[in-house]
Each structure stands twice: as C-alpha cells, then as structure tokens.
Design a protein around this motif. Structure first.
Motif, PDB file in Angstrom:
ATOM      1  N   ARG A   1       0.772  -1.257  -0.034  1.00  0.00           N
ATOM      2  CA  ARG A   1      -0.014   0.176  -0.109  1.00  0.00           C
ATOM      3  C   ARG A   1       0.865   1.192  -0.034  1.00  0.00           C
ATOM      4  N   PRO A   2       0.640   2.390  -0.807  1.00  0.00           N
ATOM      5  CA  PRO A   2      -0.700   2.473  -1.702  1.00  0.00           C
ATOM      6  C   PRO A   2      -0.328   1.682  -2.869  1.00  0.00           C
TER       7      PRO A   2
ATOM      8  N   VAL B   1       2.130   1.634  -8.376  1.00  0.00           N
ATOM      9  CA  VAL B   1       2.613   0.193  -9.094  1.00  0.00           C
ATOM     10  C   VAL B   1       1.783   0.205 -10.345  1.00  0.00           C
ATOM     11  N   PHE B   2       0.437   0.462 -10.208  1.00  0.00           N
ATOM     12  CA  PHE B   2      -0.387   0.228 -11.630  1.00  0.00           C
ATOM     13  C   PHE B   2       0.079   1.662 -12.586  1.00  0.00           C
TER      14      PHE B   2
ATOM     15  N   ARG C   1     -12.412   3.702  -6.296  1.00  0.00           N
ATOM     16  CA  ARG C   1     -12.389   2.742  -5.226  1.00  0.00           C
ATOM     17  C   ARG C   1     -11.355   1.769  -5.568  1.00  0.00           C
ATOM     18  N   HIS C   2     -10.764   1.545  -6.971  1.00  0.00           N
ATOM     19  CA  HIS C   2      -9.917   0.449  -7.284  1.00  0.00           C
ATOM     20  C   HIS C   2      -8.670   0.977  -8.239  1.00  0.00           C
ATOM     21  N   PRO C   3      -7.630   0.784  -7.471  1.00  0.00           N
ATOM     22  CA  PRO C   3      -6.250   1.260  -8.044  1.00  0.00           C
ATOM     23  C   PRO C   3      -6.118   0.897  -9.487  1.00  0.00           C
ATOM     24  N   TYR C   4      -6.564  -0.507  -9.718  1.00  0.00           N
ATOM     25  CA  TYR C   4      -6.051  -0.922 -11.138  1.00  0.00           C
ATOM     26  C   TYR C   4      -7.063  -0.236 -12.060  1.00  0.00           C
ATOM     27  N   ILE C   5      -8.328   0.079 -11.845  1.00  0.00           N
ATOM     28  CA  ILE C   5      -9.203   0.509 -12.606  1.00  0.00           C
ATOM     29  C   ILE C   5      -8.926   1.876 -12.753  1.00  0.00           C
TER      30      ILE C   5
ATOM     31  N   THR D   1      -1.239  -6.558   6.570  1.00  0.00           N
ATOM     32  CA  THR D   1       0.042  -6.762   6.069  1.00  0.00           C
ATOM     33  C   THR D   1       0.676  -5.823   5.110  1.00  0.00           C
ATOM     34  N   GLY D   2      -0.056  -4.606   5.357  1.00  0.00           N
ATOM     35  CA  GLY D   2       0.404  -3.329   4.487  1.00  0.00           C
ATOM     36  C   GLY D   2       0.323  -3.673   2.888  1.00  0.00           C
ATOM     37  N   LYS D   3      -0.493  -4.324   2.585  1.00  0.00           N
ATOM     38  CA  LYS D   3      -0.762  -4.647   0.960  1.00  0.00           C
ATOM     39  C   LYS D   3      -2.021  -3.931   0.455  1.00  0.00           C
ATOM     40  N   GLN D   4      -2.410  -4.074  -0.604  1.00  0.00           N
ATOM     41  CA  GLN D   4      -3.634  -3.452  -1.469  1.00  0.00           C
ATOM     42  C   GLN D   4      -3.719  -3.929  -2.836  1.00  0.00           C
TER      43      GLN D   4
END
Length: 303
Positions: free
Chosen positions: A72-73, A77-78, A123-127, A259-262
């Motif tokens: 996260r965030p 990455v995307f 709401r969605h980082p990928y989108i 776990t600090g992921k997203q």
C-alpha cells in the motif's frame, strides 16, 4: 507491437502479417519471434522513438494486471505499469509521425464510463490506472494520432505456450475433486483471436474509439461449467450466495490491510462489482467454446 510475446500480442502479430503488414515485434524477454527486447515499464521516450522510426502504427499489449497485490498504496505500481509506459510510447509515436495506435485496456473502463455512480476509479487502483491510461495516453498522442482503446474482458485461448495468466488456479480447481461453486453475476468473455481481429481492424481504420470487446456473455456458473466440461471433468456447479462472497472479500481486504498490502481491485468494494452481470453487447458475437477448450485442454497438457 509492444507486448508481442503475450497471449493476445502473438495473435495480433499473426493477424497483421496475414493482412500483409510488416510488423516489428517487441517484448520484455527474448523469445522466438521477438525482434527486439525492451521493458516497456522502464523504456525511455528515446528508446521508443528508435524502435518506432519508419513505422506507421503501434499496438500496446503490455502492462500490470488486476491480480497484483503490491504494498500500500497500490496505485503507483499500476501507474508505473499501465499509464507511464503508454504516455512515453505515444509521445514518441507522435514525435515520429505515426498515424494510428491501439492500446489494449480493460472492460472496467467501459463500466466506469457507463456507471459513474459506481465510482470504480475512486475505489479500485487498477481501474483508476486503466482510466488514466486512456486519458493520459490520448493527451500525449495529441489530435493528429488517433488512439483506439480496446476494453477487454476475460480472454480465452492459447498462443504456443502462452495461456491467460489467470487460468492456472482455475485449471487445478476444475480438475480436482473439490465442489464447483459460483456466485451470482457474470462477465463478458472473448478470445485472443477475436481480440486480434478487432485490434487489426481498429489499427487499419485509425479509429481512435473506445471499443468494448465481447464475444459472449457468461454467468459465473455457466463459465465455470464450460471450463470443467472442456477439461474433461463436467459436474454441476452449485450456487454460492452473494453474501458469502462479500464476507470473504472483506476478510481478504482486512488481511491485506494488516499486512500493509493493497490489491488492484479493493476487496472492500469488489463484491459490489464482481457480483454484477458485467455484460457487454457483442458487436461480432462468436462462441468462446473452442478457445475455452484450448485454454483448458481435456488431456490436461498445459505448456
């Protein structure tokens, strides 16, 4: 052709050559049929310009997919995988005087456009990265370089040893003795060959359009049932209550936060998305059954 060694990329290269186009194939790793190795996520505009010189069009079929679960965030990455390379590539294409481009994106941008009240990009980082990919890429290309964005759903098929990157776990599941469960909702689906046909047509027409791609619309039970049958393990698919899926996704989201992921699709909101019927009206309807059989062969032989 950037991303030429991937499932869809290989089909696009083949189709372009069938139509008597000269094609330069570019991919991150050296493979048979790849003319140039280049990592699009780190390539500079100068490197792209050197490859694009003397070409008329470019297709981008690389990038980060929604299954990635970075720290996260997640959005940087995307952005690094989907937005930044397209901006550099299309800037280089404009500077080299190319006249057409195609970017292979996601059908989530179609639903973002169709249903702004769903707030998918928020709401969605990928989108968000796919929406920004189309916007920023076209801004970099400018008005003289039309950029068609193909909005792709689930893609079935095979190209040599390349299969859809999501197919492995499904293959193991349908061949196991575990019960087959599927929630409400469903998705549009297509084939790699179908995408290639549409991509080449868009490139030749210099269309510059947003093109939602679908061959068939499948409910989740229908899709899983077809996959199991293709693999030689047909059996009934039981209905999984949507409430169970929502709870499971939320627990997954909680585990990610701890776990600090997203993930690219935020589990806190993924239920509201994946339990819908994400259907797209096919412009050229075709059956996906043959491509499903290629993806999940009855013999179990998966390269």
């Amino acid at each position: 052709m950037v991303g030429a060694s991937g499932l869809v990329g290989r089909h696009v290269v083949e189709r372009l050559r069938e139509r008597r186009h000269d094609v330069t194939s570019v991919a991150r790793t050296a493979r048979d049929g790849v003319a140039h190795t280049l990592d699009a996520t780190t390539a500079t505009e100068a490197e792209f310009r050197a490859l694009l010189a003397g070409h008329d069009g470019v297709v981008f079929a690389a990038g980060a997919d929604d299954r990635e679960v970075p720290r996260r965030p997640a959005y940087p990455v995307f952005h690094r995988g989907n937005v930044a390379p397209v901006v550099r590539l299309l800037t280089a294409a404009r500077e080299e005087g190319l006249s057409r481009a195609v970017v292979l994106g996601s059908y989530y941008t179609h639903f973002h456009r169709l249903h702004p009240e769903w707030d998918l990009a928020g709401r969605h980082p990928y989108i968000r990265s796919r929406v920004e990919q189309a916007r920023a890429g076209r801004a970099a290309a400018g008005p003289g370089l039309p950029v068609a964005v193909l909005e792709l759903p689930f893609v079935f098929g095979r190209a040599g040893d390349r299969l859809p990157n999501w197919s492995g776990p499904l293959d193991k599941w349908v061949r196991s003795r575990s019960p087959l469960l599927a929630p409400p909702g469903g998705s549009a689906a297509t084939t790699a060959a179908h995408v290639a046909d549409i991509a080449v047509d868009a490139l030749e027409r210099a269309s510059g359009e947003d093109i939602p791609v679908a061959a068939e619309n499948l409910t989740w039970p229908d899709m899983i049932g077809r996959i199991a049958a293709a693999a030689g393990h047909p059996r009934p698919v039981r209905r999984l209550p949507g409430a169970v899926v929502r709870v499971a996704l939320r627990l997954g989201g909680l585990a990610q936060r701890l776990t600090g992921k997203q993930s690219g699709l935020d589990p806190a909101h993924a239920g509201a998305l994946l339990l819908r019927e994400l259907f797209v009206t096919p412009v050229r309807p075709v059956s996906v059954d043959a491509a499903v059989a290629e993806t999940f062969p009855r013999t179990g032989a998966r390269a």
